[in-house]
Design a protein around this motif. Structure first.
Motif, PDB file in Angstrom:
ATOM      1  N   ALA A  62      76.784  79.248  -6.629  1.00 33.13           N
ATOM      2  CA  ALA A  62      75.585  78.396  -6.623  1.00 33.13           C
ATOM      3  C   ALA A  62      75.405  77.715  -5.276  1.00 33.13           C
ATOM      4  CB  ALA A  62      75.694  77.350  -7.737  1.00 33.13           C
ATOM      5  N   PHE A  63      76.478  77.163  -4.718  1.00 26.41           N
ATOM      6  CA  PHE A  63      76.364  76.506  -3.415  1.00 26.41           C
ATOM      7  C   PHE A  63      76.064  77.521  -2.309  1.00 26.41           C
ATOM      8  CE2 PHE A  63      78.906  72.924  -5.289  1.00 26.41           C
ATOM      9  CZ  PHE A  63      77.889  71.999  -5.191  1.00 26.41           C
ATOM     10  N   TRP A  65      74.384  80.409  -2.552  1.00 24.82           N
ATOM     11  CA  TRP A  65      72.989  80.843  -2.641  1.00 24.82           C
ATOM     12  C   TRP A  65      72.019  79.713  -2.305  1.00 24.82           C
ATOM     13  CZ3 TRP A  65      71.056  85.596  -2.822  1.00 24.82           C
ATOM     14  CH2 TRP A  65      71.919  86.642  -3.170  1.00 24.82           C
ATOM     15  N   GLU A  66      72.399  78.490  -2.586  1.00 29.70           N
ATOM     16  CA  GLU A  66      71.495  77.366  -2.315  1.00 29.70           C
ATOM     17  C   GLU A  66      71.483  76.979  -0.842  1.00 29.70           C
ATOM     18  OE1 GLU A  66      68.757  74.324  -3.039  1.00 29.70           O
ATOM     19  OE2 GLU A  66      69.362  75.984  -4.318  1.00 29.70           O
ATOM     20  N   PHE A  67      72.639  76.964  -0.186  1.00 27.74           N
ATOM     21  CA  PHE A  67      72.707  76.422   1.166  1.00 27.74           C
ATOM     22  C   PHE A  67      72.855  77.472   2.262  1.00 27.74           C
ATOM     23  CE2 PHE A  67      74.396  72.883  -1.488  1.00 27.74           C
ATOM     24  CZ  PHE A  67      73.302  72.045  -1.324  1.00 27.74           C
ATOM     25  N   LYS A  70      69.481  80.698   0.685  1.00 27.03           N
ATOM     26  CA  LYS A  70      68.249  79.954   0.431  1.00 27.03           C
ATOM     27  C   LYS A  70      67.108  80.823  -0.093  1.00 27.03           C
ATOM     28  CE  LYS A  70      69.308  76.483   3.835  1.00 27.03           C
ATOM     29  NZ  LYS A  70      68.892  75.735   4.994  1.00 27.03           N
ATOM     30  N   HIS A  73      63.369  80.919  -5.192  1.00 28.81           N
ATOM     31  CA  HIS A  73      63.363  80.532  -6.602  1.00 28.81           C
ATOM     32  C   HIS A  73      64.743  80.652  -7.242  1.00 28.81           C
ATOM     33  CE1 HIS A  73      59.062  80.198  -6.530  1.00 28.81           C
ATOM     34  NE2 HIS A  73      58.960  81.414  -6.030  1.00 28.81           N
ATOM     35  N   PHE A  74      65.753  80.253  -6.529  1.00 27.02           N
ATOM     36  CA  PHE A  74      67.114  80.326  -7.083  1.00 27.02           C
ATOM     37  C   PHE A  74      67.346  79.156  -8.027  1.00 27.02           C
ATOM     38  CE2 PHE A  74      71.687  79.272  -6.819  1.00 27.02           C
ATOM     39  CZ  PHE A  74      72.184  80.425  -7.403  1.00 27.02           C
ATOM     40  N   PHE A  76      69.420  76.819  -8.967  1.00 27.56           N
ATOM     41  CA  PHE A  76      70.673  76.191  -8.563  1.00 27.56           C
ATOM     42  C   PHE A  76      71.270  75.340  -9.675  1.00 27.56           C
ATOM     43  CE2 PHE A  76      72.734  72.388  -6.739  1.00 27.56           C
ATOM     44  CZ  PHE A  76      73.817  73.000  -6.149  1.00 27.56           C
ATOM     45  N   TRP A  77      70.480  74.465 -10.269  1.00 31.07           N
ATOM     46  CA  TRP A  77      71.006  73.545 -11.274  1.00 31.07           C
ATOM     47  C   TRP A  77      71.413  74.274 -12.553  1.00 31.07           C
ATOM     48  CZ3 TRP A  77      72.757  69.272  -9.578  1.00 31.07           C
ATOM     49  CH2 TRP A  77      72.182  68.667  -8.467  1.00 31.07           C
ATOM     50  N   LEU A  80      74.737  75.980 -11.716  1.00 31.71           N
ATOM     51  CA  LEU A  80      75.763  74.937 -11.617  1.00 31.71           C
ATOM     52  C   LEU A  80      76.129  74.405 -13.002  1.00 31.71           C
ATOM     53  CD1 LEU A  80      77.317  73.569  -9.310  1.00 31.71           C
ATOM     54  CD2 LEU A  80      75.661  71.718  -9.441  1.00 31.71           C
TER      55      LEU A  80
END
Length: 103
Positions: A62-63, A65-67, A70, A73-74, A76-77, A80
């Protein structure tokens, strides 16, 4: 009028049936409890390590793909939350072991 042949239903006359019923239930509980507890305790290292590994990999993914990647439309929450939920599955597993380990 009381005769010699009058039967009195007292709590003592049903006491042996209650004791026998509790004994049968106790033996049945132990017949189910001991094999289940044995299986749960033997599988505990494998299951807990697998759940921990999946939780850590999910959080790292998750981290990542998020940071790093990027995407627009991922979720993240959601990823997680699922990862933390997988890690928290160890709690009911240990509670199940605790339930079966009590007499």
């Amino acid at each position: 009028m009381s005769t010699v042949y009058t039967r009195h239903d007292t709590p003592d006359s049903q006491h042996w049936l209650a004791v026998a019923g509790r004994g049968v239930l106790r033996v049945t509980w132990h017949a189910i409890r001991l094999p289940a507890l044995t299986l749960l305790v033997l599988m505990e290292p494998l299951i807990c390590r697998t759940l921990s590994l999946l939780a850590i990999l999910g959080i790292l993914t998750a981290f990542f793909w998020e940071f790093v990647v990027k995407p627009p439309h991922f979720p993240f929450w959601i990823v997680l939350g699922i990862s933390v939920g997988i890690g928290m599955l160890q709690i009911p597993y240990y509670l199940l072991i605790r339930l079966f380990s009590k007499n």
